[in-house]
Design an enzyme around this catalytic site. Structure first.
Site, PDB file in Angstrom:
ATOM      1  N   LEU A   1       3.792   7.844  -9.796  1.00  0.00           N
ATOM      2  CA  LEU A   1       2.340   7.730  -9.798  1.00  0.00           C
ATOM      3  C   LEU A   1       1.921   7.353 -11.213  1.00  0.00           C
ATOM      4  O   LEU A   1       2.534   7.808 -12.183  1.00  0.00           O
ATOM      5  CB  LEU A   1       1.672   9.060  -9.413  1.00  0.00           C
ATOM      6  CG  LEU A   1       1.813   9.545  -7.964  1.00  0.00           C
ATOM      7  CD1 LEU A   1       1.135  10.904  -7.809  1.00  0.00           C
ATOM      8  CD2 LEU A   1       1.229   8.548  -6.978  1.00  0.00           C
ATOM      9  N   ASP A   2       0.873   6.533 -11.330  1.00  0.00           N
ATOM     10  CA  ASP A   2       0.365   6.207 -12.656  1.00  0.00           C
ATOM     11  C   ASP A   2      -0.023   7.489 -13.385  1.00  0.00           C
ATOM     12  O   ASP A   2      -0.386   8.489 -12.759  1.00  0.00           O
ATOM     13  CB  ASP A   2      -0.864   5.297 -12.543  1.00  0.00           C
ATOM     14  CG  ASP A   2      -0.529   3.933 -11.965  1.00  0.00           C
ATOM     15  OD1 ASP A   2       0.646   3.545 -12.007  1.00  0.00           O
ATOM     16  OD2 ASP A   2      -1.459   3.278 -11.466  1.00  0.00           O
ATOM     17  N   ARG A   3       0.012   7.434 -14.691  1.00  0.00           N
ATOM     18  CA  ARG A   3      -0.258   8.628 -15.488  1.00  0.00           C
ATOM     19  C   ARG A   3      -1.606   9.254 -15.155  1.00  0.00           C
ATOM     20  O   ARG A   3      -1.739  10.487 -15.079  1.00  0.00           O
ATOM     21  CB  ARG A   3      -0.198   8.271 -16.979  1.00  0.00           C
ATOM     22  CG  ARG A   3      -0.364   9.463 -17.913  1.00  0.00           C
ATOM     23  CD  ARG A   3      -0.109   9.055 -19.352  1.00  0.00           C
ATOM     24  NE  ARG A   3      -0.219  10.202 -20.245  1.00  0.00           N
ATOM     25  CZ  ARG A   3       0.061  10.150 -21.555  1.00  0.00           C
ATOM     26  NH1 ARG A   3       0.468   9.013 -22.094  1.00  0.00           N
ATOM     27  NH2 ARG A   3      -0.064  11.229 -22.311  1.00  0.00           N
TER      28      ARG A   3
ATOM     29  N   ARG B   1      -5.066  -0.304  -7.375  1.00  0.00           N
ATOM     30  CA  ARG B   1      -6.021  -0.631  -8.434  1.00  0.00           C
ATOM     31  C   ARG B   1      -6.301  -2.129  -8.489  1.00  0.00           C
ATOM     32  O   ARG B   1      -7.452  -2.565  -8.620  1.00  0.00           O
ATOM     33  CB  ARG B   1      -5.495  -0.128  -9.772  1.00  0.00           C
ATOM     34  CG  ARG B   1      -5.336   1.388  -9.829  1.00  0.00           C
ATOM     35  CD  ARG B   1      -4.480   1.836 -11.001  1.00  0.00           C
ATOM     36  NE  ARG B   1      -5.084   1.511 -12.284  1.00  0.00           N
ATOM     37  CZ  ARG B   1      -4.483   1.719 -13.455  1.00  0.00           C
ATOM     38  NH1 ARG B   1      -3.262   2.242 -13.493  1.00  0.00           N
ATOM     39  NH2 ARG B   1      -5.088   1.396 -14.581  1.00  0.00           N
TER      40      ARG B   1
END
EC number: 5.4.99.-
Length: 312
Positions: free
Chosen positions: A141-143, A243
């Protein structure tokens, strides 16, 4: 950080690693070696299986003997995550059994260390489980993204779940707040994605005709005056997929500093949003000989508070 040169070594493949691709096997065995170098020694034939050359997609069999050539490895000084981080991770566990761990990853915590990050989720979990023989991230997962993150406790489970991800045989649902009025008629975004590196060195993902096929399914959950809450099912699992697809449709995600809208982000900050409004809310998997497993991660309180503000 220090470097050291290894010697030629031979490893016999056990049942735990049977079925794994040779390149993925090497990534775990040659920690500190850049992926580009791993592929280079594969192409050159320096890595051999049963004395023969193999391709990166070769799947190992139990009893195979893998020759590892001398390589330069980088060793990092181990950094123990702060106690507060460990306590946060302990409290974030959503599901656990002998094979699998699912946590509600906090926003702002990377999934692993590297690139200026001393440690992440996986280092923290290994500190929490010092006696675990195997702990590996199933996906990323993105930060700044929060929510369901899977960690395998067995190599066989890791391979099974990777296969599910490749075959889109895993249902993952995200919640996102996007700019403007998302049309209920727009139920799918089917746009190929390609990674790019800017002159500054920053990595970005763009919609491009020569990119990898990428499909996201969107469903409107709630409409506000200048924003829409949507549920997203990423059928494929490309980097930054949700995104970029949202931005491509003209509805960037709130709080997205890379692909978002500065004015929209500023307006949401005034509503109390200080992070990316993207949350991995639910996942459903079917492991062999088990009932389907569904794990849900509640929406973090700061995001709940932002929605309350918008409703007013």
């Amino acid at each position: 950080m220090s470097t050291e040169k290894t010697q030629v070594s031979y490893l016999e493949v056990t049942d735990n690693h049977a079925g794994q691709r040779i390149d993925n096997f090497l990534f775990t065995q040659l920690k500190g070696v850049p992926k580009s170098h791993v592929y280079r020694i594969l192409r050159s034939g320096e890595v051999r299986v049963n004395k023969g050359r193999i391709k990166p997609d070769y799947r190992l069999q139990a009893g195979d003997v893998v020759r590892l050539p001398p390589v330069q490895t980088a060793t990092r000084t181990a950094v123990t995550p702060h106690q507060q981080v460990l306590e946060t991770l302990q409290a974030s566990i959503l599901y656990e059994d002998a094979k699998l761990l699912v946590i509600n990853k906090p926003s702002g915590l990377a999934v692993h260390g590297g690139s200026g990050v001393q440690y992440g989720v996986i280092e923290g979990l290994r500190a929490l489980y010092p006696d675990a023989n195997f702990l590996e991230l199933v996906h990323r997962l993105d930060r700044e993204t929060s929510g369901c993150l899977m960690v395998a406790k067995k190599a066989s489970v890791l391979r099974q779940l990777h296969a599910f991800l490749r075959e889109a045989d895993m249902n993952k649902q995200y919640i996102a707040l996007v700019r403007g009025k998302w049309s209920a008629r727009t139920k799918q975004v089917n746009a190929p994605l390609r990674k790019n590196v800017l002159q500054s060195g920053e990595r970005v993902v763009r919609v491009h005709v020569e990119g990898k096929p990428s499909l996201s399914e969107f469903r409107v959950v709630e409409c506000f005056e200048k924003a829409t809450l949507v549920q997203v099912h990423p059928v494929t699992g490309r980097t930054h997929q949700i995104r970029v697809h949202a931005s491509h449709e003209g509805h960037p995600i709130a709080g997205d500093e890379k692909y978002g809208d500065e004015d929209f982000n500023r307006a949401l900050r005034q509503q109390g949003l200080n992070r990316l409004f993207l949350h991995a809310a639910e996942l459903t998997i079917q492991l062999p000989e088990q009932k389907p497993l569904t794990v849900k991660a509640p929406l973090p309180e700061p995001l709940v508070a932002v929605l309350a503000q918008l409703r007013q």
